[in-house]
Scaffold this active site. Structure first.
Site, PDB file in Angstrom:
ATOM      1  N   ASN A 138       4.680  -6.739 -13.314  1.00  0.00           N
ATOM      2  CA  ASN A 138       5.573  -8.122 -13.144  1.00  0.00           C
ATOM      3  C   ASN A 138       4.725  -9.651 -13.287  1.00  0.00           C
ATOM      4  O   ASN A 138       4.519 -10.209 -12.653  1.00  0.00           O
ATOM      5  CB  ASN A 138       6.171  -7.829 -11.504  1.00  0.00           C
ATOM      6  CG  ASN A 138       4.462  -8.357 -10.474  1.00  0.00           C
ATOM      7  OD1 ASN A 138       3.354  -7.895 -10.431  1.00  0.00           O
ATOM      8  ND2 ASN A 138       4.727  -8.562  -9.134  1.00  0.00           N
TER       9      ASN A 138
ATOM     10  N   ASP B 139       7.139  -1.914  -9.015  1.00  0.00           N
ATOM     11  CA  ASP B 139       6.500  -3.191  -8.586  1.00  0.00           C
ATOM     12  C   ASP B 139       6.655  -4.829  -7.776  1.00  0.00           C
ATOM     13  O   ASP B 139       6.809  -5.974  -8.620  1.00  0.00           O
ATOM     14  CB  ASP B 139       4.949  -2.707  -7.463  1.00  0.00           C
ATOM     15  CG  ASP B 139       4.492  -3.466  -6.636  1.00  0.00           C
ATOM     16  OD1 ASP B 139       4.783  -3.113  -5.343  1.00  0.00           O
ATOM     17  OD2 ASP B 139       3.398  -4.282  -6.402  1.00  0.00           O
TER      18      ASP B 139
ATOM     19  N   ASP C 213      -2.829  -3.712  -3.633  1.00  0.00           N
ATOM     20  CA  ASP C 213      -1.772  -4.689  -3.465  1.00  0.00           C
ATOM     21  C   ASP C 213      -2.571  -5.938  -3.363  1.00  0.00           C
ATOM     22  O   ASP C 213      -2.307  -6.771  -2.976  1.00  0.00           O
ATOM     23  CB  ASP C 213      -0.510  -4.685  -2.417  1.00  0.00           C
ATOM     24  CG  ASP C 213       0.159  -4.589  -2.806  1.00  0.00           C
ATOM     25  OD1 ASP C 213       0.730  -5.537  -4.452  1.00  0.00           O
ATOM     26  OD2 ASP C 213       1.442  -5.228  -2.392  1.00  0.00           O
TER      27      ASP C 213
ATOM     28  N   ASN D  56       4.824  -8.962   0.982  1.00  0.00           N
ATOM     29  CA  ASN D  56       5.974  -7.322   1.008  1.00  0.00           C
ATOM     30  C   ASN D  56       5.052  -5.777   0.723  1.00  0.00           C
ATOM     31  O   ASN D  56       4.303  -5.449  -0.174  1.00  0.00           O
ATOM     32  CB  ASN D  56       6.612  -7.783  -0.471  1.00  0.00           C
ATOM     33  CG  ASN D  56       7.601  -7.246  -0.564  1.00  0.00           C
ATOM     34  OD1 ASN D  56       7.651  -5.244  -0.134  1.00  0.00           O
ATOM     35  ND2 ASN D  56       8.609  -7.201  -1.735  1.00  0.00           N
TER      36      ASN D  56
ATOM     37  N   HIS E 200      -2.528  -6.837  -8.551  1.00  0.00           N
ATOM     38  CA  HIS E 200      -1.966  -7.495  -9.455  1.00  0.00           C
ATOM     39  C   HIS E 200      -2.853  -8.704 -10.233  1.00  0.00           C
ATOM     40  O   HIS E 200      -3.300  -9.656  -9.720  1.00  0.00           O
ATOM     41  CB  HIS E 200      -0.760  -8.677  -8.798  1.00  0.00           C
ATOM     42  CG  HIS E 200       0.176  -7.536  -7.684  1.00  0.00           C
ATOM     43  ND1 HIS E 200       1.554  -7.524  -8.787  1.00  0.00           N
ATOM     44  CD2 HIS E 200       0.238  -7.541  -6.560  1.00  0.00           C
ATOM     45  CE1 HIS E 200       1.964  -6.433  -8.059  1.00  0.00           C
ATOM     46  NE2 HIS E 200       1.280  -6.112  -7.016  1.00  0.00           N
ATOM     47  N   LEU E 201      -2.908  -8.162 -11.311  1.00  0.00           N
ATOM     48  CA  LEU E 201      -3.885  -9.265 -12.371  1.00  0.00           C
ATOM     49  C   LEU E 201      -3.552 -10.177 -12.884  1.00  0.00           C
ATOM     50  O   LEU E 201      -4.230 -11.908 -13.580  1.00  0.00           O
ATOM     51  CB  LEU E 201      -4.662  -8.136 -13.449  1.00  0.00           C
ATOM     52  CG  LEU E 201      -5.454  -7.072 -13.277  1.00  0.00           C
ATOM     53  CD1 LEU E 201      -6.074  -6.320 -14.352  1.00  0.00           C
ATOM     54  CD2 LEU E 201      -6.796  -7.971 -12.841  1.00  0.00           C
ATOM     55  N   ARG E 202      -2.278 -10.968 -12.823  1.00  0.00           N
ATOM     56  CA  ARG E 202      -1.540 -12.141 -13.024  1.00  0.00           C
ATOM     57  C   ARG E 202      -1.417 -12.711 -14.418  1.00  0.00           C
ATOM     58  O   ARG E 202      -0.964 -13.123 -14.963  1.00  0.00           O
ATOM     59  CB  ARG E 202      -1.554 -13.161 -12.222  1.00  0.00           C
ATOM     60  CG  ARG E 202      -2.118 -13.052  -9.982  1.00  0.00           C
ATOM     61  CD  ARG E 202      -0.556 -13.060 -10.744  1.00  0.00           C
ATOM     62  NE  ARG E 202      -0.170 -12.483  -8.503  1.00  0.00           N
ATOM     63  CZ  ARG E 202       0.928 -11.716  -7.466  1.00  0.00           C
ATOM     64  NH1 ARG E 202       2.079 -11.571  -8.864  1.00  0.00           N
ATOM     65  NH2 ARG E 202       0.608 -12.023  -6.966  1.00  0.00           N
TER      66      ARG E 202
ATOM     67  N   HIS F 238       2.628   1.235  -1.145  1.00  0.00           N
ATOM     68  CA  HIS F 238       2.371   0.523  -0.361  1.00  0.00           C
ATOM     69  C   HIS F 238       2.952   0.965   1.276  1.00  0.00           C
ATOM     70  O   HIS F 238       3.858   0.342   1.954  1.00  0.00           O
ATOM     71  CB  HIS F 238       2.431  -0.855  -0.505  1.00  0.00           C
ATOM     72  CG  HIS F 238       3.506  -1.915  -1.215  1.00  0.00           C
ATOM     73  ND1 HIS F 238       5.188  -0.724  -1.434  1.00  0.00           N
ATOM     74  CD2 HIS F 238       3.681  -2.449  -2.541  1.00  0.00           C
ATOM     75  CE1 HIS F 238       5.099  -1.669  -1.531  1.00  0.00           C
ATOM     76  NE2 HIS F 238       4.607  -2.742  -2.391  1.00  0.00           N
TER      77      HIS F 238
ATOM     78  N   HIS G 295       8.349   1.114  -5.803  1.00  0.00           N
ATOM     79  CA  HIS G 295       7.783  -0.339  -4.291  1.00  0.00           C
ATOM     80  C   HIS G 295       9.739   0.094  -4.008  1.00  0.00           C
ATOM     81  O   HIS G 295      10.977  -0.143  -4.306  1.00  0.00           O
ATOM     82  CB  HIS G 295       8.368  -1.585  -4.753  1.00  0.00           C
ATOM     83  CG  HIS G 295       8.261  -2.780  -4.003  1.00  0.00           C
ATOM     84  ND1 HIS G 295       7.556  -3.867  -3.528  1.00  0.00           N
ATOM     85  CD2 HIS G 295       9.760  -2.997  -3.701  1.00  0.00           C
ATOM     86  CE1 HIS G 295       7.820  -4.467  -2.931  1.00  0.00           C
ATOM     87  NE2 HIS G 295       8.645  -3.936  -3.328  1.00  0.00           N
TER      88      HIS G 295
HETATM   89 ZN    ZN Z   1       5.157  -3.803  -4.060  1.00  0.00          ZN
END
Ligand code: ZN
Length: 438
Positions: A96, A156, A309, A282, A64-66, A236, A183
């Site tokens: 996301n 995800d 993750d 999560n 996740h690089l946001r 995951h 996910h």
């Molecule tokens: Zn996930």
């Protein structure tokens, strides 16, 4: 003469490819030009890699690089620098973001930011459904055809819980050899869920998150992928039951792959007793029995890959009461050390096995093994010079303020872990030298 004068020639002396016998590696024009003892090259930069293990550059299927949207937590620049420091040469950036990566425009933006940063290759993951809302399919074909050449699709953070949508996504990606990364979290079974279901959750007064909420979706999706004849990847995996379902699927030869995170290989639900939200994640941390099954599954290849993750969060989203805190923890800069600790130092995997689970297989799953700029390739003459050199004999105590990530939510603060990435090369150019940004 060099085709690309901006990439100097490097002579790496005495490295141990896949932990084997020491040899020299000559990196020239972005490729491994020669491998052998006693190499020389006039004018080359020389790196003394005596005792260091050389692996193909690591590939993360789940980062996740946001950016765009939460640049206070992480940016493509900071996240990919963290990746390089962790030994990665390619990362798959989850969708996301805000806006969600559900159009060609957004995935191309992320891909371009990755190229500009230059620390590692960024492969955007496209959303399966518009806005991750689970209502209708996103423009999968347009993202696949874009400059970002998306091949992995995932909602995800959310589960594609609607079986019809999941089936249609699996059918759609078949046309261009894509994969749907699920996910697996049955939403109704996890409403308000806070930690692994069981006696401890009851004692701590936190609502339970049953393993079956994951396993039910994994089982359904294995059957859907089999029915459609398309490729499913399970994100995951966290329970023994999921490992058992995947083992059955693989025994039947179904096109299903799976990943496990470093934290699920090491940490257990017992940490929730601290009520420190740094351990809130999560899927949740599970039991010691689950951890054992995950390690065994990774060792025997039932689980194909380690994926971080990496989920950065700013302090205000983590330093609060457990129920209000965000899910997720950092992972890029500690992944290789945690895998050494849980898998190599325990004798479950050798370094060739680590290369397979953290580079070769994730590159294949993410469709970057045969891309224009491939990853997960052998350390052999003529192959791209994507590699990491690590010192397995050193130990380091994790200080969150040392991390390149903009966030500090590592569960390993103050923990001593084995191994240190000394250098990372991306197409022959060092992104990390002497354990620091090059
Ligand atoms: Zn996930």
């Amino acid at each position: 003469m060099s085709a690309d004068r901006t990439v100097p020639t490097w002579l790496v002396r005495g490295a141990r490819p896949l932990g084997g016998d020491p040899t020299d590696l000559l990196l020239r024009d972005g490729v491994v030009a020669e491998v052998g003892a006693g190499l020389t090259a006039a004018g080359a930069e020389v790196m003394d890699a005596d005792g260091l293990v050389a692996l193909p550059g690591l590939v993360d299927l789940h980062t996740h690089l946001r950016e765009p949207g939460r640049e206070d937590a992480e940016t493509v620049e900071s996240g990919t620098l963290a990746a390089a420091l962790g030994g990665f040469t390619a990362v798959h950036a989850m969708a996301n973001t805000d806006p969600v990566a559900d159009t060609a425009g957004v995935v191309e933006q992320v891909w371009r930011l990755g190229r500009e940063a230059g620390h590692c290759d960024v492969r955007p993951v496209g959303a399966v459904t518009v806005g991750l809302a689970g209502g209708r399919l996103a423009e999968l074909g347009a993202m696949a055809d874009s400059a970002a050449r998306v091949r992995v699709f995932s909602d995800d953070g959310h589960c594609v819980s609607d079986a019809v949508l999941m089936r249609r996504a699996l059918e759609y990606v078949k046309a261009f050899g894509g994969v749907v990364a699920q996910h697996a979290q049955e939403p109704r079974l996890t409403e308000d869920a806070q930690m692994n279901e069981g006696e401890l959750a009851g004692r701590l007064g936190l609502s339970g998150w049953p393993g079956v909420a994951e396993e039910a979706v994994v089982a359904r999706d294995v059957l859907l992928a089999s029915h459609v004849g398309s490729r499913l990847h399970v994100c995951h995996v966290s329970t023994r039951g999921s490992v058992e379902i995947l083992r059955l699927a693989k025994a039947r030869g179904l096109p299903v792959t799976a990943e496990v995170t470093p934290h699920h290989l090491l940490l257990t639900q017992d940490l929730a007793a601290t009520y420190d939200p740094v351990y809130k994640v999560n899927p949740p941390l599970r039991s010691a029995e689950d951890v054992r099954a995950l390690r065994e599954g990774l060792a025997d290849g039932t689980i194909d890959a380690v994926a971080t993750d990496h989920a950065p969060h700013p302090a205000e989203d983590k330093e609060c009461e457990w129920a209000a805190a965000a899910f997720g923890m950092l992972g890029l800069e500690t992944a290789l050390s945690v895998v050494q600790h849980t898998m190599v130092d325990t004798g479950l995997l050798d370094w060739a096995g680590v290369a397979d689970r953290m580079s070769v297989r994730p590159a294949r799953i993410g469709r970057v093994a045969d891309a224009a700029e491939p990853h997960g390739r052998p350390l052999a003459a003529g192959e791209p010079a994507n590699l990491v050199l690590l010192d397995p004999g050193t130990r380091r105590t994790i200080d969150p303020t040392d991390l390149a990530s903009l966030s500090r939510n590592t569960p390993y603060a103050g923990t001593t872990l084995p191994g240190q990435v000394v250098a990372t090369f991306l197409r022959g150019r060092p992104t990390v030298l002497k354990g620091a940004p090059a």
